[in-house]
Design a protein around this motif. Sequence first.
Motif, PDB file in Angstrom:
ATOM      1  N   VAL A   1       6.116   2.822   2.514  1.00  0.00           N
ATOM      2  CA  VAL A   1       6.075   4.020   1.607  1.00  0.00           C
ATOM      3  C   VAL A   1       6.626   4.960   2.261  1.00  0.00           C
ATOM      4  O   VAL A   1       6.325   5.271   3.476  1.00  0.00           O
ATOM      5  CB  VAL A   1       4.581   4.390   0.930  1.00  0.00           C
ATOM      6  CG1 VAL A   1       4.510   5.500   0.097  1.00  0.00           C
ATOM      7  CG2 VAL A   1       3.821   3.080   0.642  1.00  0.00           C
ATOM      8  N   ARG A   2       7.698   5.662   1.459  1.00  0.00           N
ATOM      9  CA  ARG A   2       8.488   6.824   2.119  1.00  0.00           C
ATOM     10  C   ARG A   2       7.941   7.823   1.264  1.00  0.00           C
ATOM     11  O   ARG A   2       8.312   8.102   0.196  1.00  0.00           O
ATOM     12  CB  ARG A   2      10.130   6.624   2.009  1.00  0.00           C
ATOM     13  CG  ARG A   2      10.456   5.355   2.942  1.00  0.00           C
ATOM     14  CD  ARG A   2      12.105   5.365   2.725  1.00  0.00           C
ATOM     15  NE  ARG A   2      12.513   4.214   3.623  1.00  0.00           N
ATOM     16  CZ  ARG A   2      12.332   3.867   4.819  1.00  0.00           C
ATOM     17  NH1 ARG A   2      12.346   4.893   5.669  1.00  0.00           N
ATOM     18  NH2 ARG A   2      12.854   2.887   5.533  1.00  0.00           N
ATOM     19  N   VAL A   3       7.836   9.063   1.901  1.00  0.00           N
ATOM     20  CA  VAL A   3       7.271  10.286   1.229  1.00  0.00           C
ATOM     21  C   VAL A   3       8.218  11.467   1.659  1.00  0.00           C
ATOM     22  O   VAL A   3       8.660  11.612   2.461  1.00  0.00           O
ATOM     23  CB  VAL A   3       6.087  10.443   1.741  1.00  0.00           C
ATOM     24  CG1 VAL A   3       5.600  11.669   1.023  1.00  0.00           C
ATOM     25  CG2 VAL A   3       5.010   9.322   1.382  1.00  0.00           C
TER      26      VAL A   3
ATOM     27  N   THR B   1      10.269  -4.901  -4.188  1.00  0.00           N
ATOM     28  CA  THR B   1      10.598  -4.119  -5.387  1.00  0.00           C
ATOM     29  C   THR B   1      10.111  -2.681  -4.839  1.00  0.00           C
ATOM     30  O   THR B   1       9.083  -2.664  -4.576  1.00  0.00           O
ATOM     31  CB  THR B   1       9.766  -4.621  -6.380  1.00  0.00           C
ATOM     32  OG1 THR B   1      10.128  -6.008  -6.872  1.00  0.00           O
ATOM     33  CG2 THR B   1      10.005  -3.672  -7.626  1.00  0.00           C
ATOM     34  N   THR B   2      11.007  -1.679  -5.268  1.00  0.00           N
ATOM     35  CA  THR B   2      10.821  -0.402  -5.005  1.00  0.00           C
ATOM     36  C   THR B   2      10.676   0.528  -6.153  1.00  0.00           C
ATOM     37  O   THR B   2      11.489   0.450  -7.033  1.00  0.00           O
ATOM     38  CB  THR B   2      12.217   0.144  -3.873  1.00  0.00           C
ATOM     39  OG1 THR B   2      12.200  -0.544  -2.927  1.00  0.00           O
ATOM     40  CG2 THR B   2      11.895   1.673  -3.806  1.00  0.00           C
ATOM     41  N   ARG B   3       9.539   1.158  -6.374  1.00  0.00           N
ATOM     42  CA  ARG B   3       9.282   2.272  -7.503  1.00  0.00           C
ATOM     43  C   ARG B   3       8.969   3.544  -6.704  1.00  0.00           C
ATOM     44  O   ARG B   3       8.403   3.669  -5.478  1.00  0.00           O
ATOM     45  CB  ARG B   3       8.140   1.545  -8.218  1.00  0.00           C
ATOM     46  CG  ARG B   3       8.218   0.347  -8.950  1.00  0.00           C
ATOM     47  CD  ARG B   3       9.231   0.498 -10.121  1.00  0.00           C
ATOM     48  NE  ARG B   3       9.434  -0.943 -10.535  1.00  0.00           N
ATOM     49  CZ  ARG B   3      10.571  -1.522 -10.500  1.00  0.00           C
ATOM     50  NH1 ARG B   3      11.709  -1.147  -9.632  1.00  0.00           N
ATOM     51  NH2 ARG B   3      10.734  -2.652 -11.222  1.00  0.00           N
TER      52      ARG B   3
ATOM     53  N   ALA C   1       7.725   3.490  -2.732  1.00  0.00           N
ATOM     54  CA  ALA C   1       6.993   2.516  -2.350  1.00  0.00           C
ATOM     55  C   ALA C   1       7.776   1.224  -2.705  1.00  0.00           C
ATOM     56  O   ALA C   1       8.244   0.895  -3.759  1.00  0.00           O
ATOM     57  CB  ALA C   1       5.595   2.299  -3.000  1.00  0.00           C
ATOM     58  N   THR C   2       7.665   0.299  -1.664  1.00  0.00           N
ATOM     59  CA  THR C   2       8.335  -0.922  -1.476  1.00  0.00           C
ATOM     60  C   THR C   2       7.345  -2.073  -1.370  1.00  0.00           C
ATOM     61  O   THR C   2       6.844  -2.082  -0.474  1.00  0.00           O
ATOM     62  CB  THR C   2       9.515  -1.021  -0.531  1.00  0.00           C
ATOM     63  OG1 THR C   2      10.514  -0.184  -0.841  1.00  0.00           O
ATOM     64  CG2 THR C   2      10.187  -2.607  -0.683  1.00  0.00           C
TER      65      THR C   2
ATOM     66  N   ASP D   1      -0.035   0.591 -11.275  1.00  0.00           N
ATOM     67  CA  ASP D   1       0.508  -0.565 -12.082  1.00  0.00           C
ATOM     68  C   ASP D   1       1.023  -1.695 -11.273  1.00  0.00           C
ATOM     69  O   ASP D   1       2.307  -1.780 -10.925  1.00  0.00           O
ATOM     70  CB  ASP D   1       1.027  -0.374 -13.381  1.00  0.00           C
ATOM     71  CG  ASP D   1       1.223  -1.309 -14.306  1.00  0.00           C
ATOM     72  OD1 ASP D   1       0.979  -2.579 -13.791  1.00  0.00           O
ATOM     73  OD2 ASP D   1       1.734  -1.315 -15.305  1.00  0.00           O
ATOM     74  N   HIS D   2       0.428  -2.971 -10.758  1.00  0.00           N
ATOM     75  CA  HIS D   2       0.874  -3.713  -9.870  1.00  0.00           C
ATOM     76  C   HIS D   2       1.968  -4.568 -10.370  1.00  0.00           C
ATOM     77  O   HIS D   2       2.729  -5.329  -9.647  1.00  0.00           O
ATOM     78  CB  HIS D   2      -0.038  -4.477  -9.086  1.00  0.00           C
ATOM     79  CG  HIS D   2      -1.260  -5.156  -9.883  1.00  0.00           C
ATOM     80  ND1 HIS D   2      -2.520  -4.619 -10.182  1.00  0.00           N
ATOM     81  CD2 HIS D   2      -0.956  -6.079 -10.620  1.00  0.00           C
ATOM     82  CE1 HIS D   2      -2.930  -5.576 -11.007  1.00  0.00           C
ATOM     83  NE2 HIS D   2      -2.287  -6.420 -11.063  1.00  0.00           N
ATOM     84  N   ARG D   3       2.077  -4.373 -11.792  1.00  0.00           N
ATOM     85  CA  ARG D   3       3.005  -5.344 -12.467  1.00  0.00           C
ATOM     86  C   ARG D   3       4.233  -4.863 -12.394  1.00  0.00           C
ATOM     87  O   ARG D   3       5.442  -5.678 -12.342  1.00  0.00           O
ATOM     88  CB  ARG D   3       2.724  -5.580 -13.989  1.00  0.00           C
ATOM     89  CG  ARG D   3       1.355  -6.109 -14.214  1.00  0.00           C
ATOM     90  CD  ARG D   3       1.148  -5.779 -15.742  1.00  0.00           C
ATOM     91  NE  ARG D   3       0.764  -4.507 -15.875  1.00  0.00           N
ATOM     92  CZ  ARG D   3       0.605  -4.001 -17.262  1.00  0.00           C
ATOM     93  NH1 ARG D   3       0.131  -4.805 -18.205  1.00  0.00           N
ATOM     94  NH2 ARG D   3       0.396  -2.597 -17.408  1.00  0.00           N
TER      95      ARG D   3
END
Length: 190
Positions: free
Chosen positions: A104-106, A132-134, A127-128, A161-163
Amino acid sequence: MPQSPQTPPAAVQRLLADGAGAGAWALDPASTSVRITSKSMWGLVTAHGTFKEVAGEGTLGADGAVEGLLTLGAASLDTANAKRDKHLRSADFFDTDNHPEIVVRVSGNANGADDATADGLPLSAEATVKGTTRVLPVTAAVAPEGSGTDAVRLTVRTVVDHRTFGITWSPMGMMKPHTDVAVEAVFRRA
């Protein structure tokens, strides 16, 4: 109803005063916890877990710019159920053989009086998970840890949402799609 902008919380104001908090900060793993809570069995069972391996660092610029990094050992998630933990490490969930870390980069601006609220500082968290990064908007409550300005505690509560990270295993819809995440991160001046 959205809150009106306020000055940064008092703990942040102390760190920003005359650049007092500017510089590098290191995560104190022994004083930090990252916990998740998720519902399964169609909402009848609540699973709680804690990541046992956490690392991180951060910087606070004299101008209030905040940058941080939190790394979790994906295989270190402990739910107090060995069978469930093994399944969480599998490709159905975190696929820890191929993706051993959650990163997690903040970023944000602690000087942003226009952005700060009574709840804390709004931050952007990238978050990766499982490759997958979101981007997740989060708000961090900031409080001094002990006396002085040598340690701070950041508290973040969010729902993911972990999906969206490709974690979709849910036979017959038994897994609820949202995971509650609670972070209590203590950073000490490096």
